[in-house]
Every structure is written in structure tokens, then in C-alpha cells.
Enzyme design. Structure first.
Site, PDB file in Angstrom:
ATOM      1  N   ASP A 274       8.047   4.925  -0.408  1.00 16.90           N
ATOM      2  CA  ASP A 274       8.812   5.944   0.307  1.00 16.90           C
ATOM      3  C   ASP A 274       8.422   6.072   1.772  1.00 16.90           C
ATOM      4  OD1 ASP A 274       6.300   6.837  -0.048  1.00 16.90           O
ATOM      5  OD2 ASP A 274       6.821   8.665  -1.127  1.00 16.90           O
TER       6      ASP A 274
ATOM      7  N   GLY B 252       5.529   5.824  -5.175  1.00 23.24           N
ATOM      8  CA  GLY B 252       6.636   4.921  -4.871  1.00 23.24           C
ATOM      9  C   GLY B 252       6.724   4.494  -3.423  1.00 23.24           C
TER      10      GLY B 252
ATOM     11  N   HIS C 134       0.829  -1.208   0.000  1.00 27.89           N
ATOM     12  CA  HIS C 134       0.000   0.000   0.000  1.00 27.89           C
ATOM     13  C   HIS C 134       0.859   1.252   0.000  1.00 27.89           C
ATOM     14  CE1 HIS C 134      -4.357  -1.106   0.626  1.00 27.89           C
ATOM     15  NE2 HIS C 134      -3.745  -2.266   0.556  1.00 27.89           N
ATOM     16  N   ASP C 135       1.992   1.183   0.676  1.00 24.96           N
ATOM     17  CA  ASP C 135       2.882   2.337   0.715  1.00 24.96           C
ATOM     18  C   ASP C 135       3.356   2.690  -0.690  1.00 24.96           C
ATOM     19  OD1 ASP C 135       4.611   4.333   1.930  1.00 24.96           O
ATOM     20  OD2 ASP C 135       6.249   2.978   1.398  1.00 24.96           O
TER      21      ASP C 135
ATOM     22  N   VAL D 211       1.279   5.404  -3.710  1.00 23.18           N
ATOM     23  CA  VAL D 211       1.352   6.840  -3.967  1.00 23.18           C
ATOM     24  C   VAL D 211       2.809   7.255  -4.107  1.00 23.18           C
ATOM     25  CG1 VAL D 211       0.663   9.122  -3.159  1.00 23.18           C
ATOM     26  CG2 VAL D 211      -0.758   7.128  -2.630  1.00 23.18           C
TER      27      VAL D 211
ATOM     28  N   SER E 126       5.704   6.929   2.881  1.00 21.07           N
ATOM     29  CA  SER E 126       4.774   8.053   3.086  1.00 21.07           C
ATOM     30  C   SER E 126       3.508   7.598   3.809  1.00 21.07           C
ATOM     31  CB  SER E 126       4.407   8.696   1.746  1.00 21.07           C
ATOM     32  OG  SER E 126       3.925   7.718   0.846  1.00 21.07           O
TER      33      SER E 126
END
Ligand SMILES: *[C@@H]1O[C@H](CO)[C@@H](O)[C@H](O)[C@H]1NC(C)=O
Ligand SMILES: *[C@@H]1O[C@H](CO)[C@@H](O)[C@H](O)[C@H]1NC(C)=O
Ligand SMILES: *[C@@H]1O[C@H](CO)[C@@H](O)[C@H](O)[C@H]1NC(C)=O
Length: 138
Positions: free
Chosen positions: A72, A70, A64-65, A68, A74
Site C-alpha cells: 500500500d 499489504g 518491504h512495502d 505491513v 505505507s
């Protein structure tokens, strides 16, 4: 059931591999944080001993990371107004944030400000798969 789970893991892992291929390097932290791979693995062993289902959970977290912009980390970010990635609808069943934070804390003690959350997430997803492969069956 077990084989269906395995197929999903393999499909997710292949997808991840295509995202991650470009910049991953075995032993990237050899000199800057030697032993980090073992450190992560040891922490994961304790985490999985406590909650076996997090093996799949951590792979999914990484997956899931990557959606959006790549892989990263986030997804780990919090927001004050509920607009962070982790607050989007699909987050409701994503688990393992605490595991990454716990591992990050241990890694920070060993090598402050060297190993990113993104890399810890990637190592965790890899090791989760490896543990499933080497210690089969629920
Ligand atoms: C790190 O060490 C391993 C084991 O000695 C070696 O295979 C790998 O190529 C090294 N990687 C880097 C980037 O130095
Ligand atoms: C939420 O907070 C971020 C960072 O402060 C800001 O950029 C964004 O516009 C805010 N969104 C809403 C819907 O308030
Ligand atoms: C997921 O999103 C919901 C709804 O915005 C929020 O209440 C919840 O705290 C989020 N979960 C995590 C782990 O951030």
C-alpha cells in the site's frame, strides 16, 4: 554472483506475485491515465541509467512495502517521531524512496490525483525485473 542475484530476484518476484495477485489488472489506467505505463518506464530508464543498482533496489522497496498490511506504499510515509515503517531496523538498506517520489511527481503532472504511489511502486518493481531480463548482465 549474477545468477545468485537473479535467483533472489525470481524468489522475491514470486512472493510479490502471491501478495499482489488479487487486484492487479493490465491496463487499469487505460482510460483514467492513458500512457502512465510508458511514463513510468521512461522515468525508470533515466533512473537506471544513473544508478544501475536501483533495479534490485526498487524490487526490494516494493517487497518491504508489502510486509505491513499489504502493498500500500505505507513504506513511503514519514513520521515526526521516528515510528514510521521506513524507520524500522530493516529500512537501513532499503533504497529507492527518491526514485518513487520523482516518478510520482511526473505522473501527478500528467494525471493529478489518479495514480497511487502503491501502483507506481508495483509498476517500478515490475519494470525493474523486466529491464534486468531484457538487458542482461552487469
Ligand atoms: C487496456 O488496454 C490494453 C491494450 O489495448 C488491453 O489489453 C487491456 O485489456 C485494457 N485493460 C482495461 C482494463 O481496459
Ligand atoms: C508517533 O506519532 C504517531 C502519530 O502522531 C502517534 O500515533 C504515535 O503514538 C507516536 N508514537 C510515539 C512512540 O510517540
Ligand atoms: C531509517 O531508520 C533510521 C533509524 O530510525 C532513520 O535514521 C533513517 O532516516 C531511516 N531512513 C529513511 C530512508 O527513512
Amino acid at each position: 554472483m549474477a545468477s545468485a542475484t537473479f535467483l533472489i530476484l525470481v524468489a522475491a518476484a514470486s512472493l510479490l506475485a502471491s501478495f499482489a495477485q488479487a487486484d492487479l489488472q493490465y491496463g487499469y489506467y487505460n482510460t483514467t491515465c492513458p500512457g502512465v505505463e510508458e511514463l513510468v518506464r521512461t522515468e525508470l530508464e533515466a533512473i537506471f541509467a544513473d544508478d544501475n543498482t536501483l533495479r534490485a533496489g526498487l524490487l526490494r522497496l516494493h517487497f518491504h512495502d508489502c510486509f505491513v498490511r499489504g502493498c500500500d506504499a505505507s513504506l513511503m510515509l514519514n513520521s515526526h517521531n521516528g515510528t514510521a515503517e521506513k524507520h524500522a531496523d530493516p529500512n537501513l538498506t532499503v533504497r529507492g524512496y527518491e526514485a518513487i517520489e520523482a516518478i510520482k511527481k511526473v505522473v501527478e503532472k500528467a494525471c493529478p490525483l489518479v495514480v497511487s504511489c502503491a501502483d507506481i511502486m508495483a509498476m517500478a518493481a515490475r519494470d525493474a525485473i523486466n529491464f534486468v531480463r531484457t538487458s542482461c548482465c552487469y
